[in-house]
Scaffold this motif. Structure first.
Motif, PDB file in Angstrom:
ATOM      1  N   TRP A 111       0.826  -1.207   0.000  1.00 20.56           N
ATOM      2  CA  TRP A 111       0.000   0.000   0.000  1.00 20.56           C
ATOM      3  C   TRP A 111       0.864   1.261   0.000  1.00 20.56           C
ATOM      4  CZ3 TRP A 111      -4.951   0.569  -1.087  1.00 20.56           C
ATOM      5  CH2 TRP A 111      -5.799  -0.533  -0.991  1.00 20.56           C
ATOM      6  N   ALA A 153      -3.966  -2.840  -3.392  1.00 23.82           N
ATOM      7  CA  ALA A 153      -5.274  -3.463  -3.607  1.00 23.82           C
ATOM      8  C   ALA A 153      -5.116  -4.862  -4.203  1.00 23.82           C
ATOM      9  CB  ALA A 153      -6.114  -2.584  -4.523  1.00 23.82           C
ATOM     10  N   THR A 196      -3.772  -7.224  -1.500  1.00 27.35           N
ATOM     11  CA  THR A 196      -4.853  -7.466  -0.553  1.00 27.35           C
ATOM     12  C   THR A 196      -5.874  -8.437  -1.138  1.00 27.35           C
ATOM     13  OG1 THR A 196      -4.583  -5.245   0.392  1.00 27.35           O
ATOM     14  CG2 THR A 196      -6.654  -6.382   0.837  1.00 27.35           C
TER      15      THR A 196
END
Length: 318
Positions: free
Chosen positions: A113, A121, A124
């Motif tokens: 991030w 993203a 994740t």
């Protein structure tokens, strides 16, 4: 005299901690380098960006390997092969393994991030996919293979996010088809070896048959070759920046056919069970590293791509 607690840890003592991360599996994460390679954008910033994505994916995937081994430690100890894994063998304690997993996963998420919101993203999403896969998807027929393919697509997207490269839709489709192909070959190998050993198959394997997997294989093999051909056809089809990439198509064809040959039960019928396990498409990373024809094909493909890139940069070809 120096006490046992004060003695430095030797390299041999550190090795189980490294092996618990399953470094051989890291070859899957090399997909992140496909973004600059397929976009013909090979320079220091893109290579550094891809290298960053590669390291982050290695950290993330290793954290889940540790978590899986912790969750399956008792069953692994009863398995003839998995009992040799560091955690199951008692070479790495469960508390230490859990600490390693938390540190690796937390570090990769924070770093991704910080590097880029898009990369964060993607990492994740990969972590969420791994959680869903281990909790449920790996026991759901067809969806288990789709989850494996999605993991490779996320790796490719991470390569693009880390280098600010817009990926061709044909490239993403080709990545998806190839990942599905490898996933199907993996299930075929698992199912065949289970039948040869006479052992009880995992729940998801009970829903598959070799005939079903062969039909699925035919579909994704065709899709892999077609999408790669459409990408390599050049900018006219929003693919590669030069249609000279069609020169690399024979390498892809041979690589796919060679992999099918290795996974073909007819070809392996005279081999011992041990030989089939050692040369099994159940572990794609092992095939890549051990099968000489496939390794030569991959290297030849890379060299050809570099030659085409160089010629295009010099203005020799369009």
């Amino acid at each position: 005299m120096e006490s046992e607690a004060q003695k430095p840890v030797s390299k041999n003592q550190k090795l189980p901690y490294l092996m618990a991360l399953r470094p051989r599996q890291w070859t899957k994460n090399l997909v992140v380098f496909a973004a600059p390679l397929f976009a013909f954008s090979l320079n220091l910033p893109t290579l550094l960006g891809s290298a960053t994505a590669f390291v982050l994916f290695c950290l993330t995937s290793s954290s889940f390997y540790l978590i899986n081994d912790i969750a399956d430690v008792e069953s692994d100890r009863q398995h003839p092969v998995k009992c040799q894994r560091p955690i199951a063998a008692g070479l790495v304690s469960v508390p230490v393994a859990l600490t390693m997993a938390v540190v690796l996963l937390g570090g990769s998420l924070v770093s991704s991030w910080w590097r880029s919101p898009y990369l964060g993203a993607t990492i994740t999403a990969y972590a969420i996919l791994q959680i869903a896969y281990n909790l449920r998807l790996k026991r759901m027929v067809i969806l288990d293979i789709c989850a494996i393919a999605t993991g490779f697509i996320l790796r490719a997207l991470a390569g693009g996010a880390a280098t600010d490269i817009t990926l061709s839709p044909w490239f993403l489709l080709c990545t998806a088809m190839l990942a599905l192909f490898l996933g199907i070959e993996k299930r075929k190998a698992e199912l065949r070896l289970t039948k040869l050993k006479g052992t009880k198959p995992r729940a998801v394997l009970k829903r598959y048959s070799l005939s079903l997997l062969s039909r699925m294989e035919n579909v994704v093999t065709t899709g892999t070759v077609l999408t790669y051909a459409l990408w390599s056809a050049g900018p006219y089809l929003k693919g590669a920046s030069t249609s000279w990439m069609l020169v690399t198509l024979p390498f892809v064809l041979y690589g796919v056919f060679r992999y099918q040959l290795i996974s073909d039960p007819v070809d392996n019928i005279d081999n011992s069970l041990e030989e089939q396990e050692n040369n099994s498409s159940e572990r794609p990373e092992e095939v890549l590293l051990k099968d000489l024809p496939i390794l030569v094909t991959v290297i030849s493909w890379i060299i050809t791509c570099f030659i085409i890139l160089l010629c295009k940069h010099k203005g020799v070809i369009q």
